[in-house]
Every structure is written in structure tokens, then in C-alpha cells.
Scaffold this motif. Structure first.
Motif, PDB file in Angstrom:
ATOM      1  N   ASP A 164       0.837  -1.197   0.000  1.00 19.38           N
ATOM      2  CA  ASP A 164       0.000   0.000   0.000  1.00 19.38           C
ATOM      3  C   ASP A 164       0.880   1.259   0.000  1.00 19.38           C
ATOM      4  O   ASP A 164       0.565   2.244  -0.689  1.00 19.38           O
ATOM      5  CB  ASP A 164      -0.933   0.011   1.208  1.00 19.38           C
ATOM      6  N   PHE A 165       1.989   1.218   0.761  1.00 22.71           N
ATOM      7  CA  PHE A 165       2.891   2.367   0.802  1.00 22.71           C
ATOM      8  C   PHE A 165       3.487   2.610  -0.578  1.00 22.71           C
ATOM      9  O   PHE A 165       3.528   3.739  -1.068  1.00 22.71           O
ATOM     10  CB  PHE A 165       4.008   2.138   1.828  1.00 22.71           C
ATOM     11  N   ILE A 166       3.910   1.506  -1.205  1.00 20.30           N
ATOM     12  CA  ILE A 166       4.503   1.644  -2.549  1.00 20.30           C
ATOM     13  C   ILE A 166       3.447   2.126  -3.535  1.00 20.30           C
ATOM     14  O   ILE A 166       3.701   2.997  -4.366  1.00 20.30           O
ATOM     15  CB  ILE A 166       5.122   0.315  -3.009  1.00 20.30           C
ATOM     16  N   LYS A 167       2.273   1.588  -3.467  1.00 17.95           N
ATOM     17  CA  LYS A 167       1.196   1.958  -4.377  1.00 17.95           C
ATOM     18  C   LYS A 167       0.767   3.409  -4.148  1.00 17.95           C
ATOM     19  O   LYS A 167       0.532   4.147  -5.109  1.00 17.95           O
ATOM     20  CB  LYS A 167       0.011   1.016  -4.171  1.00 17.95           C
ATOM     21  N   ASP A 168       0.685   3.790  -2.880  1.00 17.85           N
ATOM     22  CA  ASP A 168       0.252   5.154  -2.574  1.00 17.85           C
ATOM     23  C   ASP A 168       1.327   6.175  -2.999  1.00 17.85           C
ATOM     24  O   ASP A 168       0.995   7.294  -3.417  1.00 17.85           O
ATOM     25  CB  ASP A 168      -0.037   5.315  -1.083  1.00 17.85           C
ATOM     26  N   THR A 169       2.581   5.815  -2.894  1.00 16.18           N
ATOM     27  CA  THR A 169       3.657   6.774  -3.214  1.00 16.18           C
ATOM     28  C   THR A 169       4.215   6.585  -4.618  1.00 16.18           C
ATOM     29  O   THR A 169       5.163   7.272  -5.015  1.00 16.18           O
ATOM     30  CB  THR A 169       4.810   6.624  -2.201  1.00 16.18           C
ATOM     31  N   PHE A 170       3.603   5.702  -5.397  1.00 16.36           N
ATOM     32  CA  PHE A 170       4.122   5.405  -6.743  1.00 16.36           C
ATOM     33  C   PHE A 170       4.090   6.638  -7.647  1.00 16.36           C
ATOM     34  O   PHE A 170       5.074   6.973  -8.298  1.00 16.36           O
ATOM     35  CB  PHE A 170       3.327   4.256  -7.381  1.00 16.36           C
ATOM     36  N   ASP A 171       2.963   7.307  -7.681  1.00 15.47           N
ATOM     37  CA  ASP A 171       2.852   8.478  -8.568  1.00 15.47           C
ATOM     38  C   ASP A 171       3.842   9.568  -8.153  1.00 15.47           C
ATOM     39  O   ASP A 171       4.507  10.179  -9.019  1.00 15.47           O
ATOM     40  CB  ASP A 171       1.423   9.034  -8.551  1.00 15.47           C
ATOM     41  N   ALA A 172       3.956   9.790  -6.859  1.00 14.94           N
ATOM     42  CA  ALA A 172       4.871  10.836  -6.395  1.00 14.94           C
ATOM     43  C   ALA A 172       6.311  10.434  -6.686  1.00 14.94           C
ATOM     44  O   ALA A 172       7.124  11.266  -7.141  1.00 14.94           O
ATOM     45  CB  ALA A 172       4.685  11.063  -4.892  1.00 14.94           C
ATOM     46  N   ARG A 173       6.634   9.204  -6.486  1.00 15.06           N
ATOM     47  CA  ARG A 173       8.007   8.732  -6.735  1.00 15.06           C
ATOM     48  C   ARG A 173       8.306   8.759  -8.235  1.00 15.06           C
ATOM     49  O   ARG A 173       9.415   9.110  -8.653  1.00 15.06           O
ATOM     50  CB  ARG A 173       8.194   7.336  -6.164  1.00 15.06           C
ATOM     51  N   GLN A 174       7.290   8.403  -9.040  1.00 17.26           N
ATOM     52  CA  GLN A 174       7.506   8.400 -10.497  1.00 17.26           C
ATOM     53  C   GLN A 174       7.724   9.847 -10.980  1.00 17.26           C
ATOM     54  O   GLN A 174       8.592  10.111 -11.823  1.00 17.26           O
ATOM     55  CB  GLN A 174       6.313   7.775 -11.216  1.00 17.26           C
ATOM     56  N   ALA A 175       6.959  10.732 -10.412  1.00 18.78           N
ATOM     57  CA  ALA A 175       7.130  12.146 -10.794  1.00 18.78           C
ATOM     58  C   ALA A 175       8.503  12.645 -10.356  1.00 18.78           C
ATOM     59  O   ALA A 175       9.193  13.381 -11.097  1.00 18.78           O
ATOM     60  CB  ALA A 175       6.026  12.989 -10.166  1.00 18.78           C
ATOM     61  N   ALA A 176       8.932  12.237  -9.167  1.00 22.77           N
ATOM     62  CA  ALA A 176      10.246  12.649  -8.672  1.00 22.77           C
ATOM     63  C   ALA A 176      11.339  12.065  -9.551  1.00 22.77           C
ATOM     64  O   ALA A 176      12.326  12.746  -9.872  1.00 22.77           O
ATOM     65  CB  ALA A 176      10.429  12.203  -7.223  1.00 22.77           C
TER      66      ALA A 176
END
Length: 170
Positions: A139-151
């Protein structure tokens, strides 16, 4: 005194049993016992009485034989009953012993199954906890995926721009 003298003068009887004399001699019977008379006519019906007594004896013998036979049959039936009863008791005792053995084995199997069930439930609980931890991580990876991908995209763009700047400087 006179009585005493008279008793002594009297003859005493010879010792032993009393003896009755008959008028006979050793050759002449004299007045012996009365001779038997012909009583056949007087007792002619006696054969019927004797026949009746013989019939009663025969009936008694037949009844006794039947009673003995009945007693023997009863004894035989009782012995057979006891033999059958003892066989049944032995059979049921063996069945009871087998059932007790089966019950003991079933109780042992039940105890082992309960132990295995408890171990399985403990293992499932551990797997559930691990699944929960993995789910949180996912869930942490899924929730932060978009933000991490943008980063990352921003970082890649910055690296490309830095590379372009460094390449242009040459």
C-alpha cells in the motif's frame, strides 16, 4: 410262716418260653392248624383287582418314564441355552474390548488432530500477520508510486539538462 412254707413247697415252672401242648404225637398231627379251604369262589373277583393294580403300576411306570424323558429334555435344553449364552457373552465381551480399543484409538487420533489444528492455526496466524505487513508495504509503494515516479521523471529531466549543460561547455 405258713405262706412261706407253701411257696417253698410249690413247684416252679421250668425256665424258658411258655409251651403249648397239642394233642398230637410225633406221628399223628392231632389237632393241628386248620386246613385251607377252597376260597376260589369266594374271591373270584380278585383277578379284576389284580388287573387294576397292574394297570395302575403300568400307568405309573409310563408316567415315570415320561417325567424322566421330560427332565432329560429340559436338562438338554438348559445345557444348550447355557452354551449359547456363554458364546454370546464371549462374543459380546470381545466386541466390547474391540470397541474400547477403537474408542481409545479414536481419542488418541482426536488429540493429535487437535494438536495439529492448533499448530495449523498458529501458522495461519503468522501468515496472516506477514500478509498484513506485506499489504502495508505494498500500500505504501502503491500510494507513493505516482509521487516517486514524478520525482524520478524530474530527476531524469534534471540529469538530462545537467548533461546538456556539461556537454555544451566543452
Amino acid at each position: 410262716k405258713q405262706v412261706y412254707a407253701m411257696i417253698q413247697q410249690r413247684e416252679e415252672p421250668p425256665p424258658g418260653a411258655a409251651h403249648t401242648q397239642t394233642s398230637g404225637t410225633h406221628t399223628d398231627p392231632g389237632n393241628g392248624p386248620a386246613a385251607f379251604k377252597d376260597n376260589a369262589a369266594k374271591h373270584a373277583g380278585g383277578s379284576r383287582v389284580v388287573g387294576l393294580i397292574q394297570e395302575v403300576i403300568a400307568d405309573s411306570k409310563k408316567t415315570e418314564d415320561e417325567a424322566i424323558r421330560s427332565e432329560q429334555d429340559g436338562q438338554s435344553a438348559y445345557e444348550n441355552f447355557m452354551i449359547d449364552s456363554n458364546r454370546a457373552i464371549t462374543t459380546y465381551s470381545e466386541k466390547l474390548a474391540n470397541m474400547k480399543g477403537s474408542l481409545a484409538q479414536s481419542n488418541e487420533d482426536h488429540a493429535l488432530a487437535k494438536k495439529d489444528h492448533k499448530a495449523t492455526m498458529t501458522h495461519l496466524s503468522e501468515l496472516n500477520d506477514e500478509s498484513g505487513n506485506l499489504h502495508k508495504s505494498c500500500d505504501f509503494i502503491k500510494d507513493t508510486f505516482d509521487a516517486r515516479q514524478a520525482a524520478r521523471t524530474a530527476e531524469i529531466d534534471a540529469l538530462v539538462e545537467a548533461k546538456g549543460i556539461l556537454s555544451g561547455m566543452k
